[in-house]
Design a protein around this motif. Structure first.
Motif, PDB file in Angstrom:
ATOM      1  N   ALA A 204      30.590  -1.508  44.106  1.00 37.37           N
ATOM      2  CA  ALA A 204      30.945  -2.814  43.550  1.00 37.37           C
ATOM      3  C   ALA A 204      30.202  -3.117  42.253  1.00 37.37           C
ATOM      4  CB  ALA A 204      30.664  -3.908  44.583  1.00 37.37           C
ATOM      5  N   ILE A 205      28.957  -2.664  42.136  1.00 36.40           N
ATOM      6  CA  ILE A 205      28.178  -2.997  40.938  1.00 36.40           C
ATOM      7  C   ILE A 205      28.191  -1.880  39.892  1.00 36.40           C
ATOM      8  CG2 ILE A 205      26.670  -4.489  42.309  1.00 36.40           C
ATOM      9  CD1 ILE A 205      24.457  -2.369  42.035  1.00 36.40           C
ATOM     10  N   ALA A 206      28.931  -0.807  40.166  1.00 32.53           N
ATOM     11  CA  ALA A 206      28.953   0.335  39.256  1.00 32.53           C
ATOM     12  C   ALA A 206      29.292  -0.046  37.808  1.00 32.53           C
ATOM     13  CB  ALA A 206      29.914   1.402  39.769  1.00 32.53           C
ATOM     14  N   PRO A 207      30.282  -0.923  37.563  1.00 31.63           N
ATOM     15  CA  PRO A 207      30.574  -1.279  36.157  1.00 31.63           C
ATOM     16  C   PRO A 207      29.368  -1.903  35.453  1.00 31.63           C
ATOM     17  CG  PRO A 207      32.386  -1.942  37.583  1.00 31.63           C
ATOM     18  CD  PRO A 207      31.258  -1.523  38.482  1.00 31.63           C
ATOM     19  N   TYR A 208      28.592  -2.706  36.165  1.00 30.13           N
ATOM     20  CA  TYR A 208      27.431  -3.348  35.552  1.00 30.13           C
ATOM     21  C   TYR A 208      26.340  -2.332  35.216  1.00 30.13           C
ATOM     22  CZ  TYR A 208      23.308  -6.230  34.878  1.00 30.13           C
ATOM     23  OH  TYR A 208      22.176  -6.788  34.338  1.00 30.13           O
ATOM     24  N   LEU A 209      26.213  -1.288  36.016  1.00 30.00           N
ATOM     25  CA  LEU A 209      25.147  -0.317  35.812  1.00 30.00           C
ATOM     26  C   LEU A 209      25.368   0.551  34.578  1.00 30.00           C
ATOM     27  CD1 LEU A 209      24.547   0.856  39.500  1.00 30.00           C
ATOM     28  CD2 LEU A 209      23.335  -0.922  38.227  1.00 30.00           C
ATOM     29  N   GLN A 210      26.595   0.658  34.119  1.00 31.08           N
ATOM     30  CA  GLN A 210      26.888   1.464  32.947  1.00 31.08           C
ATOM     31  C   GLN A 210      26.163   0.903  31.728  1.00 31.08           C
ATOM     32  OE1 GLN A 210      28.709   4.452  33.148  1.00 31.08           O
ATOM     33  NE2 GLN A 210      28.292   3.869  35.265  1.00 31.08           N
ATOM     34  N   GLY A 211      25.582   1.808  30.936  1.00 34.34           N
ATOM     35  CA  GLY A 211      24.882   1.378  29.739  1.00 34.34           C
ATOM     36  C   GLY A 211      23.453   0.945  29.993  1.00 34.34           C
ATOM     37  N   ARG A 212      23.004   1.007  31.251  1.00 34.42           N
ATOM     38  CA  ARG A 212      21.628   0.665  31.585  1.00 34.42           C
ATOM     39  C   ARG A 212      20.904   1.899  32.111  1.00 34.42           C
ATOM     40  NH1 ARG A 212      24.795  -3.627  32.028  1.00 34.42           N
ATOM     41  NH2 ARG A 212      23.974  -5.598  31.220  1.00 34.42           N
ATOM     42  N   LYS A 213      19.596   1.816  32.093  1.00 36.07           N
ATOM     43  CA  LYS A 213      18.810   2.941  32.600  1.00 36.07           C
ATOM     44  C   LYS A 213      18.617   2.738  34.091  1.00 36.07           C
ATOM     45  CE  LYS A 213      14.905   5.896  31.523  1.00 36.07           C
ATOM     46  NZ  LYS A 213      13.716   6.120  30.671  1.00 36.07           N
ATOM     47  N   VAL A 214      19.247   3.590  34.874  1.00 38.01           N
ATOM     48  CA  VAL A 214      19.303   3.424  36.325  1.00 38.01           C
ATOM     49  C   VAL A 214      18.763   4.686  36.989  1.00 38.01           C
ATOM     50  CG1 VAL A 214      20.817   3.018  38.300  1.00 38.01           C
ATOM     51  CG2 VAL A 214      21.289   1.885  36.109  1.00 38.01           C
ATOM     52  N   PHE A 215      18.038   4.500  38.096  1.00 41.36           N
ATOM     53  CA  PHE A 215      17.571   5.625  38.893  1.00 41.36           C
ATOM     54  C   PHE A 215      17.928   5.373  40.348  1.00 41.36           C
ATOM     55  CE2 PHE A 215      14.408   7.779  41.567  1.00 41.36           C
ATOM     56  CZ  PHE A 215      14.567   9.085  41.121  1.00 41.36           C
ATOM     57  N   ILE A 216      18.667   6.318  40.948  1.00 40.56           N
ATOM     58  CA  ILE A 216      19.055   6.263  42.353  1.00 40.56           C
ATOM     59  C   ILE A 216      18.643   7.584  42.989  1.00 40.56           C
ATOM     60  CG2 ILE A 216      20.986   6.075  43.981  1.00 40.56           C
ATOM     61  CD1 ILE A 216      22.553   4.649  41.702  1.00 40.56           C
ATOM     62  N   ALA A 217      17.994   7.516  44.146  1.00 39.30           N
ATOM     63  CA  ALA A 217      17.571   8.744  44.819  1.00 39.30           C
ATOM     64  C   ALA A 217      17.859   8.659  46.308  1.00 39.30           C
ATOM     65  CB  ALA A 217      16.084   8.994  44.587  1.00 39.30           C
ATOM     66  N   GLY A 218      18.176   9.809  46.893  1.00 36.98           N
ATOM     67  CA  GLY A 218      18.431   9.859  48.328  1.00 36.98           C
ATOM     68  C   GLY A 218      19.593  10.789  48.639  1.00 36.98           C
ATOM     69  N   GLY A 219      19.961  10.834  49.916  1.00 36.35           N
ATOM     70  CA  GLY A 219      21.053  11.691  50.351  1.00 36.35           C
ATOM     71  C   GLY A 219      22.360  10.941  50.531  1.00 36.35           C
ATOM     72  N   LEU A 220      23.454  11.685  50.582  1.00 39.82           N
ATOM     73  CA  LEU A 220      24.797  11.192  50.901  1.00 39.82           C
ATOM     74  C   LEU A 220      25.453  10.369  49.788  1.00 39.82           C
ATOM     75  CD1 LEU A 220      24.151  10.015  54.605  1.00 39.82           C
ATOM     76  CD2 LEU A 220      24.966  12.262  53.820  1.00 39.82           C
ATOM     77  N   TRP A 221      24.878  10.374  48.591  1.00 36.52           N
ATOM     78  CA  TRP A 221      25.446   9.540  47.530  1.00 36.52           C
ATOM     79  C   TRP A 221      26.782  10.047  47.006  1.00 36.52           C
ATOM     80  CZ3 TRP A 221      24.254   4.729  46.819  1.00 36.52           C
ATOM     81  CH2 TRP A 221      23.008   4.274  47.263  1.00 36.52           C
ATOM     82  N   ASP A 222      27.181  11.257  47.408  1.00 32.25           N
ATOM     83  CA  ASP A 222      28.524  11.724  47.024  1.00 32.25           C
ATOM     84  C   ASP A 222      29.619  10.995  47.806  1.00 32.25           C
ATOM     85  OD1 ASP A 222      27.863  12.866  49.441  1.00 32.25           O
ATOM     86  OD2 ASP A 222      28.368  14.926  48.858  1.00 32.25           O
ATOM     87  N   ARG A 223      29.237  10.094  48.716  1.00 31.82           N
ATOM     88  CA  ARG A 223      30.209   9.243  49.403  1.00 31.82           C
ATOM     89  C   ARG A 223      30.811   8.194  48.462  1.00 31.82           C
ATOM     90  NH1 ARG A 223      27.060   7.323  54.929  1.00 31.82           N
ATOM     91  NH2 ARG A 223      27.462   9.189  56.199  1.00 31.82           N
ATOM     92  N   LEU A 224      30.129   7.919  47.366  1.00 36.24           N
ATOM     93  CA  LEU A 224      30.568   6.862  46.462  1.00 36.24           C
ATOM     94  C   LEU A 224      31.985   7.101  45.946  1.00 36.24           C
ATOM     95  CD1 LEU A 224      27.319   6.571  44.328  1.00 36.24           C
ATOM     96  CD2 LEU A 224      28.310   4.663  45.616  1.00 36.24           C
ATOM     97  N   ARG A 225      32.778   6.051  45.926  1.00 41.26           N
ATOM     98  CA  ARG A 225      34.080   6.113  45.253  1.00 41.26           C
ATOM     99  C   ARG A 225      33.870   6.278  43.749  1.00 41.26           C
ATOM    100  NH1 ARG A 225      36.196   1.848  43.222  1.00 41.26           N
ATOM    101  NH2 ARG A 225      35.016   0.470  44.600  1.00 41.26           N
ATOM    102  N   THR A 226      32.781   5.725  43.257  1.00 44.42           N
ATOM    103  CA  THR A 226      32.459   5.793  41.832  1.00 44.42           C
ATOM    104  C   THR A 226      31.434   6.895  41.552  1.00 44.42           C
ATOM    105  OG1 THR A 226      30.744   4.109  42.176  1.00 44.42           O
ATOM    106  CG2 THR A 226      32.923   3.335  41.479  1.00 44.42           C
TER     107      THR A 226
END
Length: 363
Positions: A204-226
């Protein structure tokens, strides 16, 4: 050439501003850490055998706190806890969680320890997500401590004689403000497994994260639609605790999203009990002196003041609005982060929590 000089000057100004803000934060954190000097605890005349779960930060925090709280502390592997209890003859055996790495004869060992006249307590740190297992474990102990409000009545209904709601805490010798390299810096950080409710939030927040410096870590993140959109931000797999601490320190905002409790969705919460209590990450992020945006849990206000010591959100749109506000209001962001640090150090270290455990267990 003129445009190039302008670009260099602009970058220099931005670098100075960032350095100045970082210096302000570091100085304020140092001041808070130095001024909160809690009195040394009086050691209690008790011998405790502690059995770790393998949650490194929690286990280490509890062991160090026990060393400051009781006369004698021993730590034993779950596979030989009955043997060690028989040899050491402690007053109490305190077990963390009793899951995952514990052997098949775990409960038979607990029975053997109790048969020696040694009191036993288990401190559940995964409630309510694994109640399919904990309902079999809890009745075999003298005392049950749980960090989750929703499971207190469950264990009492199972016949457990003493069930106590006991939140977890933070090990401030690990989770603390520190200067970090540029590679650890981000606008927005999230560290944790991609449980389905977290996937829905980040989609849901993926559009907002674009253009910002973001760090996400962990498993199973390939579940994302985005996933393709967010893939550049993602570091897959387990992140060592010391690295998590650096990323917390380098972030302007850390998101804390509790996992779903829905039965069958990434958990063994067969009774579908709600999640009413905060996770250990709530204390850990605060102790790093970073602004935390967390979803709400019922007992949150008992430990931190929302809007003063951390911030909360109830929907993706509210999360986006608050991230946008605090990324553009440095002073307010820093003030809340520093207030959260002060509260974590003053009230929520494992030393303070073990004082409470000692009181309820009458050590």
């Amino acid at each position: 050439m003129r445009l190039k000089r302008k670009g260099i000057a602009k970058a220099a100004r931005a670098g100075f501003a960032a350095g100045y803000a970082s210096g302000q934060r570091d100085g304020a954190c140092d001041s808070i850490s130095q001024h909160i000097q809690l009195p040394a605890p009086k050691k209690l005349n008790v011998c405790v055998l502690y059995i770790p779960q393998g949650f490194e930060a929690i286990d280490t925090g509890i062991v160090e706190a026990l060393r400051q709280t009781v006369r004698e502390v021993h730590v034993a592997d779950p596979s030989i806890m009955a043997e060690q209890a028989s040899f050491i003859r402690p007053d109490w055996m305190l077990v963390l969680n009793g899951l995952h790495v514990f052997p098949n004869n775990h409960l038979e060992q607990v029975d053997a320890v109790r048969a020696l006249g040694i009191r036993t307590a288990i401190w559940f740190a995964d409630d309510p997500y694994v109640t399919a297992d904990t309902v079999h474990i809890a009745p075999r102990y003298d005392v049950v401590l749980t960090h989750e409000l929703s499971t207190v009545e469950l264990y009492r209904e199972l016949g457990c004689q003493q069930v106590i709601y006991m939140p977890l805490a933070v090990h401030p010798q690990w989770f603390k403000p520190m200067k970090v390299e540029a590679k650890y810096r981000s606008d927005i950080c999230f560290i944790g497994q991609a449980f389905w409710n977290r996937v829905e939030l980040f989609d849901a927040i993926a559009p907002y994260l674009q253009g910002r410096k973001v760090f996400i870590a962990g498993g199973l993140w390939d579940r994302l639609r985005t996933y393709k959109q967010l893939k550049p931000f993602i570091r897959h797999g387990w992140l060592p605790v010391e690295e998590s601490i650096r990323y917390y320190n380098g972030a302007k905002i850390v998101i804390n999203m509790h996992r779903t409790t829905e039965a069958g969705k990434d958990n063994k919460n067969s009774l579908n009990l709600p999640g009413r209590s905060i996770n250990p990450r709530t204390f850990e992020i605060a102790a790093c002196g970073t602004l935390q945006l967390t979803d709400e849990r019922e007992d949150l206000a008992s430990y931190f003041r929302p809007g003063i010591e951390l911030e909360t959100f109830t929907s993706p749109s509210e999360l986006v609005a608050k991230m946008n506000y605090y990324l553009t209001h440095e002073d307010q962001r820093r003030q809340i982060a520093l207030s959260g640090l002060r509260r974590a150090l003053a009230d929520h270290s494992f030393v303070q929590r073990l004082h409470t455990v000692a009181e309820v267990l009458k050590w």
